[in-house]
Design an enzyme around this catalytic site. Structure first.
Site, mmCIF file in Angstrom:
data_model
loop_
_atom_site.group_PDB
_atom_site.id
_atom_site.type_symbol
_atom_site.label_atom_id
_atom_site.label_comp_id
_atom_site.label_asym_id
_atom_site.label_seq_id
_atom_site.Cartn_x
_atom_site.Cartn_y
_atom_site.Cartn_z
ATOM 1 N N ASP A 40 -3.660 -6.474 7.971
ATOM 2 C CA ASP A 40 -3.211 -7.156 6.767
ATOM 3 C C ASP A 40 -3.067 -6.095 5.683
ATOM 4 O O ASP A 40 -3.226 -4.896 5.942
ATOM 5 C CB ASP A 40 -4.207 -8.241 6.356
ATOM 6 C CG ASP A 40 -3.547 -9.453 5.707
ATOM 7 O OD1 ASP A 40 -2.641 -9.238 4.877
ATOM 8 O OD2 ASP A 40 -3.941 -10.590 6.015
ATOM 9 N N ASP A 70 1.503 -2.730 7.154
ATOM 10 C CA ASP A 70 2.709 -3.437 6.717
ATOM 11 C C ASP A 70 3.539 -3.708 7.958
ATOM 12 O O ASP A 70 4.162 -2.792 8.501
ATOM 13 C CB ASP A 70 3.486 -2.575 5.716
ATOM 14 C CG ASP A 70 4.763 -3.238 5.224
ATOM 15 O OD1 ASP A 70 5.111 -4.330 5.733
ATOM 16 O OD2 ASP A 70 5.429 -2.658 4.352
ATOM 17 N N VAL A 71 3.540 -4.956 8.417
ATOM 18 C CA VAL A 71 4.211 -5.263 9.683
ATOM 19 C C VAL A 71 5.724 -5.125 9.597
ATOM 20 O O VAL A 71 6.414 -5.092 10.623
ATOM 21 C CB VAL A 71 3.835 -6.665 10.190
ATOM 22 C CG1 VAL A 71 2.349 -6.754 10.478
ATOM 23 C CG2 VAL A 71 4.273 -7.752 9.218
ATOM 24 N N ASN A 97 1.203 -13.239 13.001
ATOM 25 C CA ASN A 97 0.962 -14.327 12.066
ATOM 26 C C ASN A 97 1.273 -13.967 10.614
ATOM 27 O O ASN A 97 1.374 -14.853 9.769
ATOM 28 C CB ASN A 97 -0.511 -14.757 12.195
ATOM 29 C CG ASN A 97 -0.947 -15.742 11.150
ATOM 30 O OD1 ASN A 97 -0.587 -16.922 11.203
ATOM 31 N ND2 ASN A 97 -1.717 -15.276 10.179
ATOM 32 N N TYR A 162 13.159 -17.842 3.663
ATOM 33 C CA TYR A 162 12.029 -18.224 4.518
ATOM 34 C C TYR A 162 12.529 -18.991 5.734
ATOM 35 O O TYR A 162 12.100 -18.734 6.876
ATOM 36 C CB TYR A 162 11.047 -19.065 3.711
ATOM 37 C CG TYR A 162 9.770 -19.408 4.440
ATOM 38 C CD1 TYR A 162 8.701 -18.517 4.459
ATOM 39 C CD2 TYR A 162 9.629 -20.623 5.104
ATOM 40 C CE1 TYR A 162 7.521 -18.821 5.120
ATOM 41 C CE2 TYR A 162 8.459 -20.942 5.767
ATOM 42 C CZ TYR A 162 7.403 -20.039 5.773
ATOM 43 O OH TYR A 162 6.240 -20.354 6.443
#
Length: 286
Positions: A40, A70-71, A97, A162
């Site tokens: 995270d 940082d995904v 997630n 989104y």
């Protein structure tokens, strides 16, 4: 039977694991005896979450790691995988997630769109492409859970970036599960988590008390584990306001826009308001 990857001594990696559904899942996995890595942003958040996870883990703090990641950055996700491999030998469970929802407009700032797509969609792609080939190579039961959204299926107006990202997660996860099941030597399965209204940092919007209609993250994870045990791919979660039966009608109506050649998003079109209401009331026999 529980999913075979959720076994004591296995290794779980959860992105967005410092709060909400991710943290609730990390605690459940840890309590089952899995080694857990949460990824995270925010060192303080990660340390606090790691302490909570370690408190319920049979192996204590030694079975928990936390890494700022940082995904949306493929290099950072690659570093995460390498760190997990060095610490625990590799991953058996991957829960993609991490997600953000700052709000978006169709003609809003490109940077806002890029960040939402970078975390909510590319984060899932990066996590999968970096971790899953090695999970397959381990030759052990493996589990991938990608967190989607009902907004990626019924695509309501109001937050298009989104919706686009979560629609992409749905399509990507469907393709992933097809790929995995087509490999006779692969023991990894993929699943799409579709939460209902869950009270988290993402949905609180300044509120401190859980709305009556919302589930807690813990309720959501409990439901997820039940449906994984049942073998579901689409883990469609209800909440305290919306039962599965209503979700089903909304999803069917959205698909019907194409089949019936209605205007897009006809559920919110004034000319179709009564027809949608009647469709919902008619129930499955319609």
């Amino acid at each position: 039977m529980p999913h075979p990857a959720l076994a004591s001594g296995a290794v779980a990696v959860i992105t967005g694991g410092a709060a909400g559904i991710g943290l609730a899942a990390a605690k459940r996995f840890a309590a089952l005896g899995l080694h857990v890595c949460i990824a995270d942003l925010g060192r303080h958040r990660l340390d606090k979450a790691a302490n909570e996870i370690g408190a319920v883990a049979p192996g204590g703090a030694g079975s928990v790691m936390a890494m700022e990641t940082d995904v949306g950055d493929a290099t950072a996700v690659t570093a995460l995988e390498a760190a997990v491999r060095q610490r625990f030998g590799g991953a058996d469970v991957l829960m993609n997630n991490a997600g953000i929802q700052p709000g978006s407009g169709l003609f809003g700032p490109p940077g806002n769109w890029a960040r939402i797509l970078g975390i909510n969609l590319w984060g899932v792609i990066h996590g999968t492409q970096v971790f899953v080939p090695r999970m397959i190579d381990r030759g052990r039961p493996g589990l991938v859970i990608n967190t989607g959204s009902k907004q990626g299926i019924t695509t309501p107006p109001g937050d298009p970036a989104y919706n686009v990202a979560k629609a992409g997660v749905k399509v990507f996860t469907e393709a992933l599960q097809h790929e995995l099941r087509s490999n006779a030597e692969c023991s990894v399965t993929a699943h799409l988590l579709i939460p209902g209204f869950v009270f988290t940092e993402l949905t609180a919007h300044g509120r401190t008390d859980k709305p009556a209609g919302a589930w807690t993250p813990e309720q959501t994870v409990d439901f997820m584990l039940q449906r994984l045990e049942a073998g579901d791919f689409y883990i469609l979660c209800p909440d305290n306001d919306v039962p599965r039966s209503l979700d089903e009608r909304r999803i069917l109506w959205a698909a019907g826009d194409i089949v019936e050649n209605r205007p897009p998003l006809s559920r919110w079109h004034p000319d179709y308001a009564r027809a949608f209401e009647a469709f919902v009331k008619a129930g499955p026999s319609a």
